[in-house]
Design a protein around this motif. Structure first.
Motif, PDB file in Angstrom:
ATOM      1  N   LEU A  40       0.842  -1.191   0.000  1.00 22.27           N
ATOM      2  CA  LEU A  40       0.000   0.000   0.000  1.00 22.27           C
ATOM      3  C   LEU A  40       0.880   1.244   0.000  1.00 22.27           C
ATOM      4  CD1 LEU A  40      -2.752   1.329   0.084  1.00 22.27           C
ATOM      5  CD2 LEU A  40      -2.720   1.085   2.558  1.00 22.27           C
ATOM      6  N   THR A  41       1.869   1.294   0.869  1.00 21.08           N
ATOM      7  CA  THR A  41       2.866   2.366   0.885  1.00 21.08           C
ATOM      8  C   THR A  41       4.214   1.729   1.217  1.00 21.08           C
ATOM      9  OG1 THR A  41       2.738   2.869   3.244  1.00 21.08           O
ATOM     10  CG2 THR A  41       1.173   4.013   1.809  1.00 21.08           C
ATOM     11  N   SER A  44       4.152   0.679   4.690  1.00 24.54           N
ATOM     12  CA  SER A  44       3.061  -0.222   5.034  1.00 24.54           C
ATOM     13  C   SER A  44       3.413  -1.653   4.660  1.00 24.54           C
ATOM     14  CB  SER A  44       1.789   0.206   4.299  1.00 24.54           C
ATOM     15  OG  SER A  44       0.796  -0.767   4.443  1.00 24.54           O
ATOM     16  N   VAL A  49      -1.984  -4.509  -1.727  1.00 22.04           N
ATOM     17  CA  VAL A  49      -3.069  -4.224  -2.653  1.00 22.04           C
ATOM     18  C   VAL A  49      -2.955  -5.210  -3.811  1.00 22.04           C
ATOM     19  CG1 VAL A  49      -4.023  -2.488  -4.215  1.00 22.04           C
ATOM     20  CG2 VAL A  49      -2.964  -1.774  -2.074  1.00 22.04           C
ATOM     21  N   ALA A  68     -12.085   2.338  -4.930  1.00 25.81           N
ATOM     22  CA  ALA A  68     -10.831   1.770  -4.437  1.00 25.81           C
ATOM     23  C   ALA A  68      -9.775   2.853  -4.277  1.00 25.81           C
ATOM     24  CB  ALA A  68     -10.339   0.671  -5.372  1.00 25.81           C
ATOM     25  N   LEU A  72      -8.064   3.344  -0.671  1.00 25.81           N
ATOM     26  CA  LEU A  72      -6.627   3.152  -0.528  1.00 25.81           C
ATOM     27  C   LEU A  72      -5.929   4.438  -0.116  1.00 25.81           C
ATOM     28  CD1 LEU A  72      -5.975   0.865  -3.630  1.00 25.81           C
ATOM     29  CD2 LEU A  72      -6.289   0.169  -1.244  1.00 25.81           C
ATOM     30  N   ALA A  76      -3.894   4.918   3.362  1.00 23.74           N
ATOM     31  CA  ALA A  76      -2.476   5.268   3.256  1.00 23.74           C
ATOM     32  C   ALA A  76      -2.176   6.665   3.789  1.00 23.74           C
ATOM     33  CB  ALA A  76      -2.028   5.167   1.803  1.00 23.74           C
ATOM     34  N   ALA A  83      -3.317   9.719  -5.906  1.00 24.32           N
ATOM     35  CA  ALA A  83      -3.281   8.255  -5.931  1.00 24.32           C
ATOM     36  C   ALA A  83      -3.135   7.716  -7.351  1.00 24.32           C
ATOM     37  CB  ALA A  83      -4.564   7.698  -5.310  1.00 24.32           C
ATOM     38  N   THR A  86      -6.960   2.930 -10.382  1.00 23.88           N
ATOM     39  CA  THR A  86      -7.281   1.511 -10.256  1.00 23.88           C
ATOM     40  C   THR A  86      -8.432   1.203 -11.201  1.00 23.88           C
ATOM     41  OG1 THR A  86      -8.878   1.815  -8.455  1.00 23.88           O
ATOM     42  CG2 THR A  86      -6.588   1.439  -7.816  1.00 23.88           C
ATOM     43  N   LEU A  92      -7.596  -5.220  -0.788  1.00 28.00           N
ATOM     44  CA  LEU A  92      -6.643  -4.754   0.218  1.00 28.00           C
ATOM     45  C   LEU A  92      -6.601  -5.848   1.268  1.00 28.00           C
ATOM     46  CD1 LEU A  92      -4.806  -2.532   1.435  1.00 28.00           C
ATOM     47  CD2 LEU A  92      -6.858  -1.620   2.548  1.00 28.00           C
ATOM     48  N   ILE A 115      -9.871   0.893   7.849  1.00 30.74           N
ATOM     49  CA  ILE A 115     -10.479   0.487   6.576  1.00 30.74           C
ATOM     50  C   ILE A 115     -11.980   0.751   6.600  1.00 30.74           C
ATOM     51  CG2 ILE A 115     -10.971  -1.471   5.063  1.00 30.74           C
ATOM     52  CD1 ILE A 115      -8.204  -2.619   6.029  1.00 30.74           C
TER      53      ILE A 115
END
Length: 127
Positions: A40-41, A44, A49, A68, A72, A76, A83, A86, A92, A115
């Motif tokens: 994700l990052t 992270s 993902v 999404a 996300l 993040a 971002a 997607t 996730l 989340i």
């Protein structure tokens, strides 16, 4: 399904989101072309993902997924405008490198709360 076993959230382009316990089944919903996975990052290392490997190059088959993107980005901690795009269903999931079967692990209570908040902010319908 018990909450303690939930390891993935699958976010569909129409805003539906599904908590799940079986990452391989969720990845099957992402399409027949294979699944790409990423952190994700950079910081992270516990969340990954997934989406179809072909989603970005086959727009006629994989619709944009702004839900999404919003989820996300929120999880993040950055602006959705910054971002990556997607397309198609996006997953996730909690990552555990010691799980030799599918690398998944249940979400922590904190991850689940973040989340859940992100799904609400994005306007997802959770089922």
């Amino acid at each position: 399904m018990t909450d303690s076993a939930v390891c993935i959230i699958l976010i569909h382009p129409d805003g539906r989101a599904e908590w799940g316990t079986d990452k391989p089944t969720a990845e099957k919903a992402m399409g027949p072309y294979g699944v790409g996975r990423a952190w994700l990052t950079d910081a992270s290392l516990g969340l990954r993902v997934s989406m179809s490997d072909c989603a970005l190059i086959m727009p006629e088959e994989f619709p944009e997924n702004p839900y999404a993107v919003a989820v996300l980005a929120h999880v993040a901690g950055f602006d959705p405008a910054d971002a990556q795009p997607t397309r198609g269903p996006v997953g996730l999931w909690g990552f555990d490198p010691r799980n030799e079967w599918d690398s998944s692990r249940p979400f922590t209570t904190t991850e689940r709360a973040v989340i859940t908040e992100a799904l609400a902010v994005a306007g997802c319908a959770v089922g």
